[in-house]
Design a protein around this motif. Structure first.
Motif, PDB file in Angstrom:
ATOM      1  N   ILE A 182       0.836  -1.200   0.000  1.00 31.72           N
ATOM      2  CA  ILE A 182       0.000   0.000   0.000  1.00 31.72           C
ATOM      3  C   ILE A 182       0.871   1.250   0.000  1.00 31.72           C
ATOM      4  CG2 ILE A 182      -1.666   1.310   1.371  1.00 31.72           C
ATOM      5  CD1 ILE A 182      -2.836  -1.422   2.215  1.00 31.72           C
ATOM      6  N   SER A 183       1.955   1.233   0.780  1.00 26.36           N
ATOM      7  CA  SER A 183       2.869   2.382   0.798  1.00 26.36           C
ATOM      8  C   SER A 183       3.484   2.609  -0.573  1.00 26.36           C
ATOM      9  CB  SER A 183       3.979   2.159   1.828  1.00 26.36           C
ATOM     10  OG  SER A 183       3.449   2.048   3.113  1.00 26.36           O
ATOM     11  N   SER A 184       3.870   1.536  -1.243  1.00 24.30           N
ATOM     12  CA  SER A 184       4.458   1.665  -2.578  1.00 24.30           C
ATOM     13  C   SER A 184       3.459   2.247  -3.564  1.00 24.30           C
ATOM     14  CB  SER A 184       4.939   0.308  -3.066  1.00 24.30           C
ATOM     15  OG  SER A 184       5.920  -0.213  -2.215  1.00 24.30           O
ATOM     16  N   VAL A 185       2.238   1.769  -3.525  1.00 25.72           N
ATOM     17  CA  VAL A 185       1.213   2.265  -4.449  1.00 25.72           C
ATOM     18  C   VAL A 185       0.938   3.742  -4.190  1.00 25.72           C
ATOM     19  CG1 VAL A 185      -1.242   2.076  -5.038  1.00 25.72           C
ATOM     20  CG2 VAL A 185       0.158   0.020  -4.844  1.00 25.72           C
ATOM     21  N   VAL A 186       0.867   4.130  -2.919  1.00 20.21           N
ATOM     22  CA  VAL A 186       0.614   5.534  -2.587  1.00 20.21           C
ATOM     23  C   VAL A 186       1.771   6.411  -3.046  1.00 20.21           C
ATOM     24  CG1 VAL A 186       0.393   7.150  -0.653  1.00 20.21           C
ATOM     25  CG2 VAL A 186      -0.981   5.073  -0.707  1.00 20.21           C
ATOM     26  N   LEU A 187       3.015   5.967  -2.806  1.00 25.61           N
ATOM     27  CA  LEU A 187       4.172   6.767  -3.222  1.00 25.61           C
ATOM     28  C   LEU A 187       4.264   6.892  -4.740  1.00 25.61           C
ATOM     29  CD1 LEU A 187       6.896   5.597  -0.693  1.00 25.61           C
ATOM     30  CD2 LEU A 187       5.763   7.806  -0.810  1.00 25.61           C
ATOM     31  N   ILE A 188       3.998   5.816  -5.462  1.00 26.46           N
ATOM     32  CA  ILE A 188       4.022   5.882  -6.925  1.00 26.46           C
ATOM     33  C   ILE A 188       2.924   6.820  -7.423  1.00 26.46           C
ATOM     34  CG2 ILE A 188       3.585   4.519  -9.010  1.00 26.46           C
ATOM     35  CD1 ILE A 188       5.081   2.210  -7.594  1.00 26.46           C
ATOM     36  N   SER A 189       1.742   6.748  -6.817  1.00 23.21           N
ATOM     37  CA  SER A 189       0.654   7.637  -7.213  1.00 23.21           C
ATOM     38  C   SER A 189       1.011   9.099  -6.959  1.00 23.21           C
ATOM     39  CB  SER A 189      -0.625   7.287  -6.452  1.00 23.21           C
ATOM     40  OG  SER A 189      -0.999   5.954  -6.696  1.00 23.21           O
ATOM     41  N   LEU A 190       1.627   9.372  -5.815  1.00 23.49           N
ATOM     42  CA  LEU A 190       2.049  10.743  -5.520  1.00 23.49           C
ATOM     43  C   LEU A 190       3.124  11.217  -6.485  1.00 23.49           C
ATOM     44  CD1 LEU A 190       2.123  10.784  -1.611  1.00 23.49           C
ATOM     45  CD2 LEU A 190       0.522  11.951  -3.129  1.00 23.49           C
ATOM     46  N   ALA A 191       4.045  10.321  -6.865  1.00 23.18           N
ATOM     47  CA  ALA A 191       5.080  10.692  -7.820  1.00 23.18           C
ATOM     48  C   ALA A 191       4.458  11.053  -9.170  1.00 23.18           C
ATOM     49  CB  ALA A 191       6.086   9.562  -7.973  1.00 23.18           C
ATOM     50  N   VAL A 192       3.456  10.296  -9.585  1.00 24.67           N
ATOM     51  CA  VAL A 192       2.785  10.591 -10.856  1.00 24.67           C
ATOM     52  C   VAL A 192       2.080  11.945 -10.780  1.00 24.67           C
ATOM     53  CG1 VAL A 192       0.872   9.864 -12.351  1.00 24.67           C
ATOM     54  CG2 VAL A 192       2.546   8.185 -11.558  1.00 24.67           C
ATOM     55  N   VAL A 193       1.424  12.217  -9.657  1.00 24.37           N
ATOM     56  CA  VAL A 193       0.739  13.504  -9.490  1.00 24.37           C
ATOM     57  C   VAL A 193       1.747  14.653  -9.522  1.00 24.37           C
ATOM     58  CG1 VAL A 193      -0.578  14.916  -7.850  1.00 24.37           C
ATOM     59  CG2 VAL A 193      -1.248  12.556  -8.286  1.00 24.37           C
ATOM     60  N   VAL A 194       2.883  14.488  -8.847  1.00 26.10           N
ATOM     61  CA  VAL A 194       3.912  15.531  -8.837  1.00 26.10           C
ATOM     62  C   VAL A 194       4.461  15.749 -10.243  1.00 26.10           C
ATOM     63  CG1 VAL A 194       6.251  16.050  -8.031  1.00 26.10           C
ATOM     64  CG2 VAL A 194       4.519  15.301  -6.415  1.00 26.10           C
ATOM     65  N   LEU A 195       4.711  14.672 -10.980  1.00 26.92           N
ATOM     66  CA  LEU A 195       5.203  14.817 -12.353  1.00 26.92           C
ATOM     67  C   LEU A 195       4.202  15.546 -13.240  1.00 26.92           C
ATOM     68  CD1 LEU A 195       6.964  11.402 -13.017  1.00 26.92           C
ATOM     69  CD2 LEU A 195       8.028  13.654 -12.890  1.00 26.92           C
ATOM     70  N   VAL A 196       2.933  15.227 -13.093  1.00 28.23           N
ATOM     71  CA  VAL A 196       1.912  15.924 -13.885  1.00 28.23           C
ATOM     72  C   VAL A 196       1.909  17.409 -13.543  1.00 28.23           C
ATOM     73  CG1 VAL A 196      -0.586  16.165 -14.195  1.00 28.23           C
ATOM     74  CG2 VAL A 196       0.464  13.904 -14.259  1.00 28.23           C
ATOM     75  N   LEU A 197       2.013  17.740 -12.254  1.00 25.54           N
ATOM     76  CA  LEU A 197       2.040  19.151 -11.863  1.00 25.54           C
ATOM     77  C   LEU A 197       3.286  19.865 -12.379  1.00 25.54           C
ATOM     78  CD1 LEU A 197       0.726  18.932  -8.194  1.00 25.54           C
ATOM     79  CD2 LEU A 197      -0.469  19.811 -10.196  1.00 25.54           C
ATOM     80  N   VAL A 198       4.449  19.197 -12.312  1.00 21.53           N
ATOM     81  CA  VAL A 198       5.686  19.813 -12.794  1.00 21.53           C
ATOM     82  C   VAL A 198       5.618  20.050 -14.298  1.00 21.53           C
ATOM     83  CG1 VAL A 198       8.142  19.361 -13.178  1.00 21.53           C
ATOM     84  CG2 VAL A 198       7.157  19.017 -10.927  1.00 21.53           C
ATOM     85  N   PHE A 199       5.124  19.059 -15.043  1.00 22.32           N
ATOM     86  CA  PHE A 199       5.015  19.245 -16.489  1.00 22.32           C
ATOM     87  C   PHE A 199       3.995  20.319 -16.835  1.00 22.32           C
ATOM     88  CE2 PHE A 199       6.813  14.811 -16.986  1.00 22.32           C
ATOM     89  CZ  PHE A 199       8.018  15.259 -17.486  1.00 22.32           C
ATOM     90  N   GLY A 200       2.956  20.444 -16.031  1.00 21.62           N
ATOM     91  CA  GLY A 200       1.996  21.533 -16.238  1.00 21.62           C
ATOM     92  C   GLY A 200       2.632  22.896 -16.007  1.00 21.62           C
ATOM     93  N   MET A 201       3.442  23.000 -14.949  1.00 20.83           N
ATOM     94  CA  MET A 201       4.146  24.267 -14.674  1.00 20.83           C
ATOM     95  C   MET A 201       5.127  24.587 -15.801  1.00 20.83           C
ATOM     96  SD  MET A 201       3.328  25.564 -11.574  1.00 20.83           S
ATOM     97  CE  MET A 201       4.779  26.337 -10.945  1.00 20.83           C
ATOM     98  N   LEU A 202       5.859  23.575 -16.276  1.00 17.50           N
ATOM     99  CA  LEU A 202       6.790  23.812 -17.381  1.00 17.50           C
ATOM    100  C   LEU A 202       6.056  24.233 -18.650  1.00 17.50           C
ATOM    101  CD1 LEU A 202       9.373  20.933 -16.893  1.00 17.50           C
ATOM    102  CD2 LEU A 202       9.703  23.375 -16.482  1.00 17.50           C
ATOM    103  N   GLY A 203       4.895  23.666 -18.862  1.00 18.80           N
ATOM    104  CA  GLY A 203       4.093  24.073 -20.016  1.00 18.80           C
ATOM    105  C   GLY A 203       3.661  25.529 -19.909  1.00 18.80           C
ATOM    106  N   ILE A 204       3.299  25.949 -18.695  1.00 16.87           N
ATOM    107  CA  ILE A 204       2.915  27.344 -18.490  1.00 16.87           C
ATOM    108  C   ILE A 204       4.110  28.265 -18.705  1.00 16.87           C
ATOM    109  CG2 ILE A 204       2.163  28.998 -16.727  1.00 16.87           C
ATOM    110  CD1 ILE A 204       0.412  26.736 -15.585  1.00 16.87           C
ATOM    111  N   ILE A 205       5.285  27.873 -18.177  1.00 18.70           N
ATOM    112  CA  ILE A 205       6.489  28.694 -18.349  1.00 18.70           C
ATOM    113  C   ILE A 205       6.866  28.781 -19.822  1.00 18.70           C
ATOM    114  CG2 ILE A 205       8.982  28.742 -17.905  1.00 18.70           C
ATOM    115  CD1 ILE A 205       8.340  27.708 -15.096  1.00 18.70           C
ATOM    116  N   ASN A 206       6.751  27.691 -20.541  1.00 14.10           N
ATOM    117  CA  ASN A 206       7.089  27.700 -21.967  1.00 14.10           C
ATOM    118  C   ASN A 206       6.107  28.525 -22.791  1.00 14.10           C
ATOM    119  OD1 ASN A 206       9.466  26.234 -21.964  1.00 14.10           O
ATOM    120  ND2 ASN A 206       8.394  24.279 -22.058  1.00 14.10           N
TER     121      ASN A 206
END
Length: 132
Positions: free
Chosen positions: A63-87
């Motif tokens: 369960i911890s692994s699934v939660v951490l992987i899910s959070l990593a995916v959410v963080v990556l989506v947010l980072v790519f969204g921010m980079l898209g806004i900056i670009n």
């Protein structure tokens, strides 16, 4: 007068589950029936809660692994969204690229300046973690 304020005693079928019902100043049969129906409806929670605790105890790492992987995916989506806004902002990507090239040429090309940057970075990390 005291007999009017007393609530009638209730016989419960399951002693492990105590319903949290506030005493009502109405007829005793209504209160008894409400408490009994609440006790009956909550009686299934005891074994189910124990089974859920056992399951989560056994599967804690998964369960911890699934939660951490899910959070990593959410963080990556947010980072790519921010980079898209900056670009999307005109000239800002080019300015940031020039700043990066200037920093690399000034601090990372020569060995002495590179060692100084690594040392300052290590000291900064030490201050943050409380080791320095």
């Amino acid at each position: 007068m005291e007999s009017e304020l007393q609530t009638p005693e209730v016989q419960e079928t399951t002693p492990s589950v105590e319903p949290a019902v506030a005493p009502v100043a109405t007829s005793g049969s209504l209160v008894d029936s409400l408490r009994q129906s609440l006790a009956d409806s909550l009686s299934f929670m005891g074994p189910t809660w124990e089974k859920a605790q056992a399951f989560f105890g056994e599967q804690r790492k998964t369960i911890s692994s699934v939660v951490l992987i899910s959070l990593a995916v959410v963080v990556l989506v947010l980072v790519f969204g921010m980079l898209g806004i900056i670009n999307a902002i005109p000239f800002l990507p080019a300015v940031l690229e020039i700043l990066g090239l200037w920093f690399a040429a000034r601090y990372l090309v020569m060995a002495d300046s590179r060692k100084a940057v690594v040392q300052e970075f290590s000291e900064f990390i030490g201050k943050i973690t409380g080791q320095g």
